[in-house]
Design an enzyme around this catalytic site. Sequence first.
Site, PDB file in Angstrom:
ATOM      1  N   LYS A  18      43.668  62.726  76.619  1.00 45.15           N
ATOM      2  CA  LYS A  18      44.925  62.574  75.885  1.00 45.15           C
ATOM      3  C   LYS A  18      44.875  63.315  74.547  1.00 45.15           C
ATOM      4  O   LYS A  18      45.765  64.100  74.224  1.00 45.15           O
ATOM      5  CB  LYS A  18      45.199  61.087  75.624  1.00 45.15           C
ATOM      6  CG  LYS A  18      46.311  60.838  74.609  1.00 45.15           C
ATOM      7  CD  LYS A  18      46.507  59.364  74.326  1.00 45.15           C
ATOM      8  CE  LYS A  18      45.806  58.841  73.115  1.00 45.15           C
ATOM      9  NZ  LYS A  18      46.458  59.068  71.821  1.00 45.15           N
ATOM     10  N   ASN A  19      43.826  63.052  73.771  1.00 46.94           N
ATOM     11  CA  ASN A  19      43.836  63.584  72.412  1.00 46.94           C
ATOM     12  C   ASN A  19      43.574  65.088  72.361  1.00 46.94           C
ATOM     13  O   ASN A  19      43.851  65.728  71.347  1.00 46.94           O
ATOM     14  CB  ASN A  19      42.871  62.789  71.516  1.00 46.94           C
ATOM     15  CG  ASN A  19      43.435  61.399  71.216  1.00 46.94           C
ATOM     16  OD1 ASN A  19      44.626  61.139  71.420  1.00 46.94           O
ATOM     17  ND2 ASN A  19      42.581  60.492  70.750  1.00 46.94           N
ATOM     18  N   CYS A 113      50.081  54.108  65.841  1.00 41.98           N
ATOM     19  CA  CYS A 113      49.611  52.749  66.032  1.00 41.98           C
ATOM     20  C   CYS A 113      49.233  52.209  64.666  1.00 41.98           C
ATOM     21  O   CYS A 113      48.666  52.927  63.843  1.00 41.98           O
ATOM     22  CB  CYS A 113      48.400  52.726  66.958  1.00 41.98           C
ATOM     23  SG  CYS A 113      48.832  53.095  68.659  1.00 41.98           S
ATOM     24  N   ARG A 118      47.758  55.052  57.223  1.00 42.41           N
ATOM     25  CA  ARG A 118      47.297  56.269  57.911  1.00 42.41           C
ATOM     26  C   ARG A 118      47.745  57.488  57.099  1.00 42.41           C
ATOM     27  O   ARG A 118      48.732  58.140  57.436  1.00 42.41           O
ATOM     28  CB  ARG A 118      47.825  56.311  59.344  1.00 42.41           C
ATOM     29  CG  ARG A 118      47.215  55.222  60.205  1.00 42.41           C
ATOM     30  CD  ARG A 118      47.619  55.317  61.659  1.00 42.41           C
ATOM     31  NE  ARG A 118      46.951  56.406  62.356  1.00 42.41           N
ATOM     32  CZ  ARG A 118      47.023  56.577  63.679  1.00 42.41           C
ATOM     33  NH1 ARG A 118      47.716  55.753  64.420  1.00 42.41           N
ATOM     34  NH2 ARG A 118      46.384  57.582  64.256  1.00 42.41           N
ATOM     35  N   ILE A 120      48.018  61.248  55.242  1.00 45.50           N
ATOM     36  CA  ILE A 120      47.817  62.623  55.716  1.00 45.50           C
ATOM     37  C   ILE A 120      47.519  63.557  54.537  1.00 45.50           C
ATOM     38  O   ILE A 120      47.787  64.742  54.576  1.00 45.50           O
ATOM     39  CB  ILE A 120      49.012  63.135  56.547  1.00 45.50           C
ATOM     40  CG1 ILE A 120      50.322  63.093  55.750  1.00 45.50           C
ATOM     41  CG2 ILE A 120      49.181  62.361  57.838  1.00 45.50           C
ATOM     42  CD1 ILE A 120      51.404  63.957  56.395  1.00 45.50           C
ATOM     43  N   ASP A 121      46.951  62.941  53.475  1.00 44.19           N
ATOM     44  CA  ASP A 121      46.682  63.721  52.266  1.00 44.19           C
ATOM     45  C   ASP A 121      45.746  64.907  52.532  1.00 44.19           C
ATOM     46  O   ASP A 121      45.897  65.976  51.934  1.00 44.19           O
ATOM     47  CB  ASP A 121      46.085  62.816  51.180  1.00 44.19           C
ATOM     48  CG  ASP A 121      44.839  62.094  51.663  1.00 44.19           C
ATOM     49  OD1 ASP A 121      44.938  61.328  52.653  1.00 44.19           O
ATOM     50  OD2 ASP A 121      43.758  62.309  51.093  1.00 44.19           O
ATOM     51  N   GLN A 122      44.799  64.743  53.456  1.00 39.64           N
ATOM     52  CA  GLN A 122      43.838  65.836  53.699  1.00 39.64           C
ATOM     53  C   GLN A 122      44.507  67.000  54.434  1.00 39.64           C
ATOM     54  O   GLN A 122      44.189  68.159  54.178  1.00 39.64           O
ATOM     55  CB  GLN A 122      42.624  65.331  54.486  1.00 39.64           C
ATOM     56  CG  GLN A 122      41.841  64.251  53.773  1.00 39.64           C
ATOM     57  CD  GLN A 122      41.318  64.720  52.425  1.00 39.64           C
ATOM     58  OE1 GLN A 122      40.620  65.736  52.320  1.00 39.64           O
ATOM     59  NE2 GLN A 122      41.658  63.990  51.379  1.00 39.64           N
ATOM     60  N   ASP A 306      37.984  54.419  69.177  1.00 36.80           N
ATOM     61  CA  ASP A 306      38.960  54.228  70.256  1.00 36.80           C
ATOM     62  C   ASP A 306      38.381  53.442  71.435  1.00 36.80           C
ATOM     63  O   ASP A 306      39.102  53.135  72.383  1.00 36.80           O
ATOM     64  CB  ASP A 306      39.513  55.586  70.724  1.00 36.80           C
ATOM     65  CG  ASP A 306      40.341  56.250  69.636  1.00 36.80           C
ATOM     66  OD1 ASP A 306      40.759  55.554  68.694  1.00 36.80           O
ATOM     67  OD2 ASP A 306      40.556  57.475  69.722  1.00 36.80           O
ATOM     68  N   ARG A 397      51.030  55.084  77.534  1.00 37.54           N
ATOM     69  CA  ARG A 397      51.005  56.226  76.619  1.00 37.54           C
ATOM     70  C   ARG A 397      49.726  57.018  76.785  1.00 37.54           C
ATOM     71  O   ARG A 397      49.710  58.221  76.554  1.00 37.54           O
ATOM     72  CB  ARG A 397      51.011  55.721  75.165  1.00 37.54           C
ATOM     73  CG  ARG A 397      52.325  55.554  74.515  1.00 37.54           C
ATOM     74  CD  ARG A 397      52.078  55.302  73.040  1.00 37.54           C
ATOM     75  NE  ARG A 397      50.908  56.063  72.630  1.00 37.54           N
ATOM     76  CZ  ARG A 397      49.987  55.646  71.796  1.00 37.54           C
ATOM     77  NH1 ARG A 397      50.070  54.473  71.253  1.00 37.54           N
ATOM     78  NH2 ARG A 397      48.955  56.415  71.492  1.00 37.54           N
TER      79      ARG A 397
END
Length: 428
Positions: A18-19, A113, A118, A120-122, A306, A397
């Site tokens: 998936k990822n 999720c 979570r 996203i600064d990086q 995960d 999903r």
Amino acid sequence: MITGGKPLCGEVTVSGAKNAAVAIIPGVVLCDEPCRIENIPNISDVSVIANILRDMGAMVRRVDKNTLDIDPRPINTFEATEDSVRKMRASYYLLGALLGRFHQAKVALPGGCNFGVRPIDQHLKGFQLMGAKNELINGAIIDLDATESFHGARIYFDTVSVGSTINIMLAAVKAEGQTIIENAAKEPHIVDLANFLNSMGANIRGAGTDVIKIRGVDYLHGVTYSIIPDQIEAGTYMAAAAATRGKYSVTVRNITPKHLESISSKLREMGCEIDEYDEAVIVDATQRPLTRVNIKTMPHPGFPTDCQPQFVALLTTVKGTSIVNESVWDNRYQYVSELVRMGANISVEGRLAIIEGGHLTAAPVKATDLRAGAAMLIAGLVAEGTTNISNISYIERGYSDVVTKFQSLGADIKKVYFPDKEDAATTA
Ligand code: EPU
């Protein structure tokens, strides 16, 4: 609907990752010719990202259940702001891909999720160092603009992040000059994305180590590419084998069992026999009583976060006290209350879960997110009685054909429709 108590046996084949799929499909946006992507998992996350590309103008054709033909040439917009974008975490890979292609990107902020914050600064730090100005519009849309200058850069990530590593790789493939990512994530799907991009003519070295060097190129040609199998899906079936005290083969074509090392070694420590072959691992949990273990999740090659909920479900069946330390996400134990409804004895203190092994009994439970849903499946396979799991769209999903796969291993499981019940997986 699962009636528990049957040791699983037989053989199960793991689907495409998936990822990897949710990074490679947006990666096609960068290509100057059509591509064929094979071994795509049959999951709703893939349908969502494929539809987003379609809405942007790409020609996307499903050749069969696991193959997509994508022609990205007709894409004529750098905007992806529909509601569907917000529903899916991985749609933020369009930021890197669109920036790489158009030097501009306008993408709805991803949901995801809920594991706590979570950030996203990086990702944004990397894009900025490559010349992009960024603006947050109405708290909901990220606007990147590198039309004045777009170039390679040296980027050190303050934290090991899969998403940031992938996004910067995507942006850098066609940027002028060299990009160096330091403290990069090393997950197998990062290597898979690099292999895919390199097969189109990109120049990426070092994927799978913590320094990745990318030299920008002008043109990417079309390819046929097959996605690697899903390490986490494999780990989920391995945990289910152990939890039901079963013995079966988990077939993982095209992946070295090395990718499963952290999972295999934990199961061995618990007392399972694990035999590794070129394309399969056989898990045998019938040889001796399983024993308690401690687990700490870490970025690859550490134990994957995960697989944490699935292993917590497994540990509820093992005598003694196990301690799990979730070091990647600050709040990934929301599902624990569902396991407790099934009789599990688990207490959570911050990032630690303390699990006292015992006996599970059936209860109506909810999948609160994808891997939480996988934990419910494992608990249901073990519990006495019939467990109903709702919100299974979260599970769908990320797990291909999960009901038929467990049925083929001998599980008493079926999918039941309750049309009046809302099933609400809205984020990834
Ligand atoms: N982080 C930051 N700043 C950033 C990015 C991340 O502080 O800019 C932090 C996060 O808060 C977290 C840690 O870094 O504490 C790791 O986050 P990462 O960026 O690696 O996670 P992600 O890319 O958002 C992907 C997977 C997740 C998986 C994580 C960790 C996809 C679509 N998602 O998320 O998968 O848990 O890596 O391995 O690839 C799942 O499949 O169930 C799933 C949630």
